[in-house]
Design a protein around this motif. Sequence first.
Motif, PDB file in Angstrom:
ATOM      1  N   THR A  36       0.704  -1.286   0.083  1.00 55.13           N
ATOM      2  CA  THR A  36      -0.146   0.142   0.012  1.00 55.13           C
ATOM      3  C   THR A  36       0.612   1.136  -0.113  1.00 55.13           C
ATOM      4  OG1 THR A  36      -1.295  -1.326   1.305  1.00 55.13           O
ATOM      5  CG2 THR A  36      -1.652   0.806   0.626  1.00 55.13           C
ATOM      6  N   VAL A  39       1.762   2.596  -3.538  1.00 54.59           N
ATOM      7  CA  VAL A  39       0.753   3.008  -4.180  1.00 54.59           C
ATOM      8  C   VAL A  39       0.308   4.399  -2.900  1.00 54.59           C
ATOM      9  CG1 VAL A  39      -1.574   2.825  -4.535  1.00 54.59           C
ATOM     10  CG2 VAL A  39      -0.772   0.723  -4.669  1.00 54.59           C
ATOM     11  N   ARG A  40       0.124   4.589  -2.364  1.00 48.80           N
ATOM     12  CA  ARG A  40       0.352   5.679  -1.332  1.00 48.80           C
ATOM     13  C   ARG A  40       1.319   6.637  -1.775  1.00 48.80           C
ATOM     14  NH1 ARG A  40       0.135   3.906   3.766  1.00 48.80           N
ATOM     15  NH2 ARG A  40      -1.748   2.733   3.417  1.00 48.80           N
ATOM     16  N   LEU A  42       1.802   8.056  -4.521  1.00 45.89           N
ATOM     17  CA  LEU A  42       1.621   8.699  -5.558  1.00 45.89           C
ATOM     18  C   LEU A  42       0.860   9.505  -5.984  1.00 45.89           C
ATOM     19  CD1 LEU A  42       2.250   5.475  -8.677  1.00 45.89           C
ATOM     20  CD2 LEU A  42       3.981   7.539  -7.661  1.00 45.89           C
ATOM     21  N   PHE A  43      -0.241   9.314  -4.716  1.00 41.29           N
ATOM     22  CA  PHE A  43      -1.030  10.230  -4.594  1.00 41.29           C
ATOM     23  C   PHE A  43      -0.808  11.588  -4.548  1.00 41.29           C
ATOM     24  CE2 PHE A  43      -3.457   6.124  -3.003  1.00 41.29           C
ATOM     25  CZ  PHE A  43      -4.087   6.177  -3.896  1.00 41.29           C
ATOM     26  N   ASP A  44      -1.172  12.553  -4.902  1.00 34.06           N
ATOM     27  CA  ASP A  44      -0.859  14.146  -4.967  1.00 34.06           C
ATOM     28  C   ASP A  44      -2.036  14.911  -3.457  1.00 34.06           C
ATOM     29  OD1 ASP A  44      -0.473  14.109  -7.570  1.00 34.06           O
ATOM     30  OD2 ASP A  44      -2.591  14.392  -8.271  1.00 34.06           O
TER      31      ASP A  44
ATOM     32  N   TYR B  58      -7.197   8.345 -10.677  1.00 34.29           N
ATOM     33  CA  TYR B  58      -6.327   7.577 -10.760  1.00 34.29           C
ATOM     34  C   TYR B  58      -6.824   6.123 -10.697  1.00 34.29           C
ATOM     35  CZ  TYR B  58      -4.660  10.462  -6.400  1.00 34.29           C
ATOM     36  OH  TYR B  58      -3.756  11.272  -6.077  1.00 34.29           O
ATOM     37  N   ILE B 111      -8.100   3.145  -2.197  1.00 33.70           N
ATOM     38  CA  ILE B 111      -7.166   2.911  -0.914  1.00 33.70           C
ATOM     39  C   ILE B 111      -7.170   4.705  -1.108  1.00 33.70           C
ATOM     40  CG2 ILE B 111      -4.579   3.597  -0.725  1.00 33.70           C
ATOM     41  CD1 ILE B 111      -4.069   0.908  -3.006  1.00 33.70           C
ATOM     42  N   TRP B 112      -7.109   5.468  -2.077  1.00 38.58           N
ATOM     43  CA  TRP B 112      -7.233   7.242  -2.016  1.00 38.58           C
ATOM     44  C   TRP B 112      -8.822   7.386  -1.283  1.00 38.58           C
ATOM     45  CZ3 TRP B 112     -10.154  10.749  -3.638  1.00 38.58           C
ATOM     46  CH2 TRP B 112      -9.772  12.219  -3.659  1.00 38.58           C
ATOM     47  N   PHE B 131      -3.945  -3.017   1.634  1.00 39.63           N
ATOM     48  CA  PHE B 131      -4.120  -3.026   0.487  1.00 39.63           C
ATOM     49  C   PHE B 131      -4.494  -5.062   0.401  1.00 39.63           C
ATOM     50  CE2 PHE B 131      -3.944  -3.741  -4.848  1.00 39.63           C
ATOM     51  CZ  PHE B 131      -5.907  -3.240  -4.833  1.00 39.63           C
TER      52      PHE B 131
END
Lengths: 72, 804
Positions: A36, A39-40, A42-44, B58, B111-112, B131
């Motif tokens: 996780t 992935v996290r 890469l979030f803006d 995303y 996730i976001w 995840f």
Amino acid sequence: MSVMFILIGCSFLLAIGFLIAFIWSVKSGQMDDDYTPSVRILFDDFNEPIAPKNLPQEVKNNKPNKNQYHAN
Amino acid sequence: MKRKMATTTKPTTVVKCFHCGDECITQLHYDDHTFCCVGCKSVYELLSANNLCSYYNYETAPGATQRNPILPSAFTYLDDEKVQAQLLNYRDAQIAKVTFFIPTMHCSSCIWLLEHLYKLNPQVTLAKVNFLKKELQVNYNPAQTNLRQLVTLLSSIGYEPAISLNDLEKTVKKDESRRLSYQIGVAGFCFGNIMLISFPEYFGLDSFTQGTFSKLFGYINMVLSLPVFLFSAQDYFRAAWSGLKKRFISIDVPLALGILVMFTRSVYEVISGNGIGWFDTHAGLVFFLLIGKWFQQKTFDTLSFERDYKSYFPVAVTVLKDNEEITVPVTALAIGDRITIRNNELIPADSILLNGNASVDFSFVTGESEPVQKVIGEMIYAGGRQKGATIELEVCKKVSQSYLTQLWNNDAFAKENSSHIQSFQQTVSKYFTIALLIIAFGSAAWWFIFNPSLSLNAFTAVLIIACPCALALSSPFALGTAMRILGGNKFYIKSPAVVEQLAHMDTLVFDKTGTLTQPSVSDITFYGQELTICQKQLIASVVSQSIHPLSQKIKSYLHINKLLDVVAFTEITGKGMEAVVNNHQIQIGSKYLVQAIEMNNLATRVYVKIDGQLLGFFEMPQAYRNGLANVLNALAPIYQQYLLSGDNDKEKQSLLPYFKQAANMHFNQAPTDKLKFIQILQKQGKKVVMIGDGLNDAGALKSAQIGISVTENTAHFSPASDVIMDASVFDQLPKYLKFSKQTIRVIHISFVISLIYNIIGLSFAVKGTLSPLIAAVLMPISSVSVIAFTTITTALLAKKGGIQ
């Protein structure tokens, strides 16, 4: 050569520091999930819209401009 | 921005829903986007109102379809204090912590959104996703919000947490993997530093410093070795001891002996000033062994191999008492209680239908995807899911005593599977240990006669150098690699040991429905009077209104592009649909809908009635899995094959060619019959693999040496088993079984290699000339080369065998 004693002492202090850091990272759960965070990262950052609470609903609900996020 | 909302029917071009990506049969527009249903649109509205539309950036169409909305009343049981106490991880006045399992989580958008849950409910103080485990950890303020509101919120945005009976019996699991991480960390730290300190010794640099440092370095090494000996290596001592108590020599015995001797001799040497000891080899050995253990422990986080019926059964059910609906925990359900089951809810206990149209989907239990119709007064077994309107039932058996669930009362579930075959490593280590002790005492005796001063030296050197590190590593690495490769090919194995077990099997037992047959069927034929273009157009227009898989198949079979406007469309769940097109009354559906008289047959039939006249039916034969014939024929020479089916024997003739004789095929088998059949085979000395899919196979899967559960979607359902196989790779089964046998051969070869290393080392040891340097070189070389050999050869064999 007696400087070696100090150097050995220093190198151990440093190494023990890393060991403690490792144990701390396991304890805080950093090793529990190795997917996780990848992935996290890469979030803006979440951009909070500057919308005062007393504005009419229509303005507040404006959809954010899609171009301001670069999804990948 | 201009907003418009409209509903139009324009089914000729395929429009995908902005939220869930499904084809829009009815198009709803909002904010320039198209949605397939009110549910998807309302999720979008909620997210856009909270400025959370990045969700759609995303991934494209990240949502789950909202066509079957969940009633908010479904979660009333979460208000129950007892239920809350069992679900929450922690709670005080300010903060409550809970972990949800969310099966629909599937992409980075999920996730976001889930981690921004606090935007939708400001009382959420933390939302963190794991995840791989599909888990969401939520901390919230219990004074301002509650569990029910949270779960309702999650469901409303399409992430309904799966809360099952199992969650209420949470047993606190000791975190073994963390302990192993600490052990590896400590061993690695000590190993590295001891190596560094030992460098002067390796290169003979001590002569330059006239031994100023060698004494100090010896003591430093000793101090560094203590945590390795006392903490990192302790599991090996424990395992060896508990094995010996059961009169069983495992590989842990020579390992523990080697570690112990190495440490004590080194301590003696340092204190007596004879040398700097073998601390480097000692720490390195433990470090490599732990790495092997870690490699072996890595499993598939996303999959659960331990599920029983409790993972599927709901926590609570609605009971009618004095005309009032109250929520009662399933475990407290008593005989005679009247329960209400709504659309998509599970029937928790064997009960009698009192009211309503029951159309029960038993796919969890049998693998059969077509719902079964039940009439009032009929018995409905637990485990079915109601499709359609609400029904009322009277409970006639307790949850744990029902037809299906009583399976878990069988002894097979009480104890750990003891029918496992001894692994190759276990067999070898017994002889290895005996041989090792003979050599050690033999060389001690020899030197005692000729040169007593070397006697103890030779004895300890033998035990040190023969410490079977490479031997202990070859199995975990070969099996672990095989497990990963098979996992990459959708054949998920519970633990590396299962790979080895798999290689020894000689009997395969198959379930039929859902295992040999597949729920989605392809070939369609129409029987009856020939349809005119106009009639085809009418039928296609009606079926295109429905998302039922059968409707979709009929639509693609008919090949009609121009569709007509449909009015008064009603879908009767589990039965079919009715509509009016161009003033024609059209009914499409099962025999129950059109009141057709149907003979018992294999096939699924969809009848068509236009203006009250029965035109005929579409027939879809029950399809066997792709390559079924190839699989069964390829396995026939190696394995004895049996069929166990809960169905009647109408397919006996079509399956006979594969199973050779009728005696190998058993029909009308109840869940407990299946279990007993496996046990009978085992009594005859057979090593049985059970391949099944539904909860009715759970007993057989558990009692067989290896249980393989076949599943259409690994995220969904599979009963407790040793292997979970994705249905799409069913035709690959012979390859996988062959690969497991090859892996065992790799282990055999690597055992020979590590024995050669041992013999080289022993030749030094018995002569009493083993120096710490030779040990320090030999140990890592043997370990690393065995690890490299096993992993690379296993991967190459997989490639050669056609497994990617």
